[in-house]
Write a protein that holds these residues in place. Structure first.
Motif, PDB file in Angstrom:
ATOM      1  N   ASP A 257       0.815  -1.213   0.000  1.00 17.83           N
ATOM      2  CA  ASP A 257       0.000   0.000   0.000  1.00 17.83           C
ATOM      3  C   ASP A 257       0.854   1.272   0.000  1.00 17.83           C
ATOM      4  O   ASP A 257       0.404   2.317  -0.492  1.00 17.83           O
ATOM      5  N   ALA A 258       2.073   1.194   0.552  1.00 20.24           N
ATOM      6  CA  ALA A 258       2.883   2.404   0.722  1.00 20.24           C
ATOM      7  C   ALA A 258       3.865   2.654  -0.414  1.00 20.24           C
ATOM      8  O   ALA A 258       4.395   3.763  -0.526  1.00 20.24           O
ATOM      9  N   GLN A 259       4.114   1.663  -1.266  1.00 15.81           N
ATOM     10  CA  GLN A 259       5.184   1.819  -2.250  1.00 15.81           C
ATOM     11  C   GLN A 259       4.891   2.893  -3.292  1.00 15.81           C
ATOM     12  O   GLN A 259       5.823   3.533  -3.804  1.00 15.81           O
ATOM     13  N   ALA A 260       3.628   3.153  -3.606  1.00 14.53           N
ATOM     14  CA  ALA A 260       3.306   4.140  -4.634  1.00 14.53           C
ATOM     15  C   ALA A 260       3.667   5.558  -4.203  1.00 14.53           C
ATOM     16  O   ALA A 260       3.942   6.419  -5.044  1.00 14.53           O
ATOM     17  N   ARG A 261       3.670   5.839  -2.901  1.00 16.40           N
ATOM     18  CA  ARG A 261       3.962   7.188  -2.392  1.00 16.40           C
ATOM     19  C   ARG A 261       5.239   7.203  -1.564  1.00 16.40           C
ATOM     20  O   ARG A 261       5.381   8.028  -0.658  1.00 16.40           O
ATOM     21  N   PHE A 262       6.161   6.315  -1.896  1.00  9.49           N
ATOM     22  CA  PHE A 262       7.373   6.170  -1.084  1.00  9.49           C
ATOM     23  C   PHE A 262       8.208   7.446  -1.050  1.00  9.49           C
ATOM     24  O   PHE A 262       8.692   7.859   0.004  1.00  9.49           O
ATOM     25  N   LEU A 263       8.408   8.090  -2.201  1.00 11.00           N
ATOM     26  CA  LEU A 263       9.244   9.282  -2.242  1.00 11.00           C
ATOM     27  C   LEU A 263       8.619  10.437  -1.468  1.00 11.00           C
ATOM     28  O   LEU A 263       9.316  11.255  -0.870  1.00 11.00           O
ATOM     29  N   GLU A 264       7.305  10.481  -1.467  1.00 11.59           N
ATOM     30  CA  GLU A 264       6.614  11.539  -0.741  1.00 11.59           C
ATOM     31  C   GLU A 264       6.581  11.286   0.754  1.00 11.59           C
ATOM     32  O   GLU A 264       6.726  12.219   1.559  1.00 11.59           O
ATOM     33  N   ALA A 265       6.362  10.025   1.130  1.00 15.24           N
ATOM     34  CA  ALA A 265       6.276   9.659   2.553  1.00 15.24           C
ATOM     35  C   ALA A 265       6.922   8.282   2.728  1.00 15.24           C
ATOM     36  O   ALA A 265       6.264   7.252   2.553  1.00 15.24           O
ATOM     37  N   PRO A 266       8.215   8.220   3.062  1.00 16.00           N
ATOM     38  CA  PRO A 266       8.915   6.929   3.152  1.00 16.00           C
ATOM     39  C   PRO A 266       8.582   6.110   4.397  1.00 16.00           C
ATOM     40  O   PRO A 266       8.700   4.891   4.377  1.00 16.00           O
ATOM     41  N   LEU A 267       8.154   6.752   5.484  1.00 13.55           N
ATOM     42  CA  LEU A 267       7.951   6.024   6.743  1.00 13.55           C
ATOM     43  C   LEU A 267       6.881   4.927   6.666  1.00 13.55           C
ATOM     44  O   LEU A 267       7.060   3.864   7.271  1.00 13.55           O
ATOM     45  N   PRO A 268       5.752   5.094   5.950  1.00 13.01           N
ATOM     46  CA  PRO A 268       4.774   4.005   5.871  1.00 13.01           C
ATOM     47  C   PRO A 268       5.323   2.731   5.236  1.00 13.01           C
ATOM     48  O   PRO A 268       4.774   1.648   5.459  1.00 13.01           O
ATOM     49  N   LEU A 269       6.392   2.853   4.456  1.00 10.90           N
ATOM     50  CA  LEU A 269       7.029   1.664   3.888  1.00 10.90           C
ATOM     51  C   LEU A 269       8.188   1.198   4.755  1.00 10.90           C
ATOM     52  O   LEU A 269       8.357  -0.004   4.984  1.00 10.90           O
ATOM     53  N   LEU A 270       8.996   2.133   5.228  1.00 13.99           N
ATOM     54  CA  LEU A 270      10.178   1.758   6.008  1.00 13.99           C
ATOM     55  C   LEU A 270       9.803   1.154   7.356  1.00 13.99           C
ATOM     56  O   LEU A 270      10.541   0.311   7.877  1.00 13.99           O
ATOM     57  N   GLY A 271       8.659   1.574   7.933  1.00  9.83           N
ATOM     58  CA  GLY A 271       8.238   1.034   9.221  1.00  9.83           C
ATOM     59  C   GLY A 271       8.032  -0.472   9.190  1.00  9.83           C
ATOM     60  O   GLY A 271       8.730  -1.223   9.896  1.00  9.83           O
ATOM     61  N   PRO A 272       7.081  -0.984   8.385  1.00 10.26           N
ATOM     62  CA  PRO A 272       6.901  -2.441   8.334  1.00 10.26           C
ATOM     63  C   PRO A 272       8.111  -3.171   7.784  1.00 10.26           C
ATOM     64  O   PRO A 272       8.369  -4.316   8.169  1.00 10.26           O
ATOM     65  N   ALA A 273       8.867  -2.531   6.877  1.00 11.86           N
ATOM     66  CA  ALA A 273      10.074  -3.169   6.355  1.00 11.86           C
ATOM     67  C   ALA A 273      11.096  -3.391   7.462  1.00 11.86           C
ATOM     68  O   ALA A 273      11.797  -4.416   7.479  1.00 11.86           O
ATOM     69  N   LEU A 274      11.181  -2.460   8.408  1.00  6.67           N
ATOM     70  CA  LEU A 274      12.102  -2.620   9.538  1.00  6.67           C
ATOM     71  C   LEU A 274      11.662  -3.766  10.441  1.00  6.67           C
ATOM     72  O   LEU A 274      12.486  -4.605  10.844  1.00  6.67           O
ATOM     73  N   PHE A 275      10.368  -3.842  10.757  1.00 13.70           N
ATOM     74  CA  PHE A 275       9.858  -4.949  11.574  1.00 13.70           C
ATOM     75  C   PHE A 275      10.132  -6.285  10.881  1.00 13.70           C
ATOM     76  O   PHE A 275      10.547  -7.259  11.525  1.00 13.70           O
ATOM     77  N   LEU A 276       9.888  -6.335   9.583  1.00 19.33           N
ATOM     78  CA  LEU A 276      10.111  -7.566   8.816  1.00 19.33           C
ATOM     79  C   LEU A 276      11.584  -7.959   8.833  1.00 19.33           C
ATOM     80  O   LEU A 276      11.924  -9.128   9.072  1.00 19.33           O
ATOM     81  N   SER A 277      12.469  -7.000   8.602  1.00 20.44           N
ATOM     82  CA  SER A 277      13.902  -7.293   8.537  1.00 20.44           C
ATOM     83  C   SER A 277      14.429  -7.802   9.874  1.00 20.44           C
ATOM     84  O   SER A 277      15.202  -8.768   9.919  1.00 20.44           O
ATOM     85  N   VAL A 278      14.009  -7.178  10.962  1.00 22.70           N
ATOM     86  CA  VAL A 278      14.482  -7.588  12.291  1.00 22.70           C
ATOM     87  C   VAL A 278      14.001  -9.007  12.618  1.00 22.70           C
ATOM     88  O   VAL A 278      14.763  -9.836  13.144  1.00 22.70           O
ATOM     89  N   THR A 279      12.746  -9.313  12.271  1.00 23.84           N
ATOM     90  CA  THR A 279      12.209 -10.646  12.564  1.00 23.84           C
ATOM     91  C   THR A 279      12.929 -11.726  11.763  1.00 23.84           C
ATOM     92  O   THR A 279      13.315 -12.769  12.307  1.00 23.84           O
ATOM     93  N   VAL A 280      13.108 -11.488  10.471  1.00 20.57           N
ATOM     94  CA  VAL A 280      13.800 -12.457   9.623  1.00 20.57           C
ATOM     95  C   VAL A 280      15.238 -12.645  10.092  1.00 20.57           C
ATOM     96  O   VAL A 280      15.748 -13.777  10.156  1.00 20.57           O
ATOM     97  N   LEU A 281      15.914 -11.548  10.426  1.00 21.23           N
ATOM     98  CA  LEU A 281      17.284 -11.644  10.921  1.00 21.23           C
ATOM     99  C   LEU A 281      17.348 -12.467  12.202  1.00 21.23           C
ATOM    100  O   LEU A 281      18.262 -13.294  12.374  1.00 21.23           O
ATOM    101  N   ALA A 282      16.383 -12.279  13.095  1.00 21.84           N
ATOM    102  CA  ALA A 282      16.379 -13.033  14.350  1.00 21.84           C
ATOM    103  C   ALA A 282      16.236 -14.530  14.097  1.00 21.84           C
ATOM    104  O   ALA A 282      16.933 -15.344  14.723  1.00 21.84           O
ATOM    105  N   PHE A 283      15.349 -14.917  13.175  1.00 24.45           N
ATOM    106  CA  PHE A 283      15.175 -16.343  12.877  1.00 24.45           C
ATOM    107  C   PHE A 283      16.416 -16.928  12.218  1.00 24.45           C
ATOM    108  O   PHE A 283      16.814 -18.067  12.508  1.00 24.45           O
ATOM    109  N   ILE A 284      17.053 -16.176  11.327  1.00 25.76           N
ATOM    110  CA  ILE A 284      18.253 -16.671  10.665  1.00 25.76           C
ATOM    111  C   ILE A 284      19.392 -16.832  11.666  1.00 25.76           C
ATOM    112  O   ILE A 284      20.125 -17.829  11.656  1.00 25.76           O
TER     113      ILE A 284
END
Length: 300
Positions: A257-284
């Protein structure tokens, strides 16, 4: 693109695991700082999935279209998305669907692949040949492509959660089967299996008492590592628009939902991406620590 664990990524147990061996595995785990780091991260993520209201700052349905793409402030640490919803709260509530699907798919693929791989490696002959050919057919289909096609054709009802689980499980078990088969074949060649046959131990008893316990090490490592991988695949599928659908909240759906307006508002994409990255890193990290604890020679 994340990859599932392969046969070279997991250890092989070559002897029956007595109680002392299990204690030595736990002792090596308890000495690893990465074990505590990954476990702490996963405890936090698990708490988010089980009781998101304890961590989220607002109700995820408390949206204000008048504050669409509002920047971060003291009340909304990651700002608001296109619907005016708090990104941080949505990310917290999104852990339930993303983690739930990842755990369900990892357990299902572990069960299916473990049974098929164990049967192929233990019984051999035409059973091994038939199951190996079936496994190779599924291995020829890329997991992301096969799951996306299946969801496009049949994922048309409800939130799509069950179809995502089925699609990923249907195409994710062959790697587990191949690793389990390799582990079982290794165990079959050990001296204690020859001794069990010499004293008249039945094939079923040998399977339950010797083969299964000695094959659990590699199986456990690949299932643990694949937890993070399947969470990533669920997010990719949802990001492509063929996975989970509203009202279910997931990290992949938020990124979509956030990728279309990423340049205008990056936080709606970077927020869930950060949660996802931390979780995947923890499992690995947890999978690597478990692998090294089971087979310390592989980490040298």
């Amino acid at each position: 693109m994340p990859e599932l664990a392969t046969a070279t990524d997991v250890p092989q147990w070559t002897e029956a695991p007595p109680r002392g061996r299990r204690r030595s595995v736990w002792r090596r785990l308890s000495r690893s700082p990465l074990f505590y780091v990954s476990a702490a991260l996963l405890v936090v993520m698990g708490l988010m999935a089980l009781a998101p209201g304890l961590i989220a700052t607002t109700d995820p349905q408390d949206c204000d279209l008048g504050r669409t793409l509002a920047p971060a402030d003291a009340g909304q640490w990651l700002g608001r998305d296109l619907q005016g919803c708090d990104v941080f709260s949505h990310s917290v509530y999104g852990a339930r669907a993303s983690l739930g699907i990842g755990v369900a798919v990892s357990l299902l693929t572990g069960l299916i692949g473990g049974v098929i791989g164990a049967a192929a490696g233990y019984f051999g002959g035409w059973i091994d040949g038939a199951l190996s050919r079936i496994t190779e057919i599924f291995l020829a289909i890329p997991l992301l492509l096969g799951a996306s096609v299946l969801l496009t054709l049949f994922g048309t009802s409800g939130s799509g959660a069950w179809m995502v689980i089925v699609a990923l499980s249907l195409h994710g078990w062959p790697q587990v089967a191949r690793i389990t088969r390799s582990s079982v074949l290794e165990v079959r060649q050990q001296d204690f299996m020859v001794a069990a046959a010499a004293i008249g131990c039945s094939r079923f008893r040998a399977l339950v008492q010797h083969v299964v316990p000695n094959s659990l090490g590699p199986w456990l490592v690949v299932v643990t590592t694949n937890l993070g991988v399947f969470i990533t695949y669920e997010s990719i599928i949802s990001m492509l628009g063929v996975g989970l659908r509203p009202p279910t909240i997931s990290w992949g759906q938020m990124i979509h939902d956030a990728q279309a307006r990423f340049l205008e508002a990056p936080l709606p994409l970077l927020g869930p991406a950060l949660f996802l990255s931390v979780t995947v890193l923890a499992f690995i990290l947890l999978g690597d620590v478990v692998r090294d604890a089971i087979d310390p020679r592989g980490s040298s």
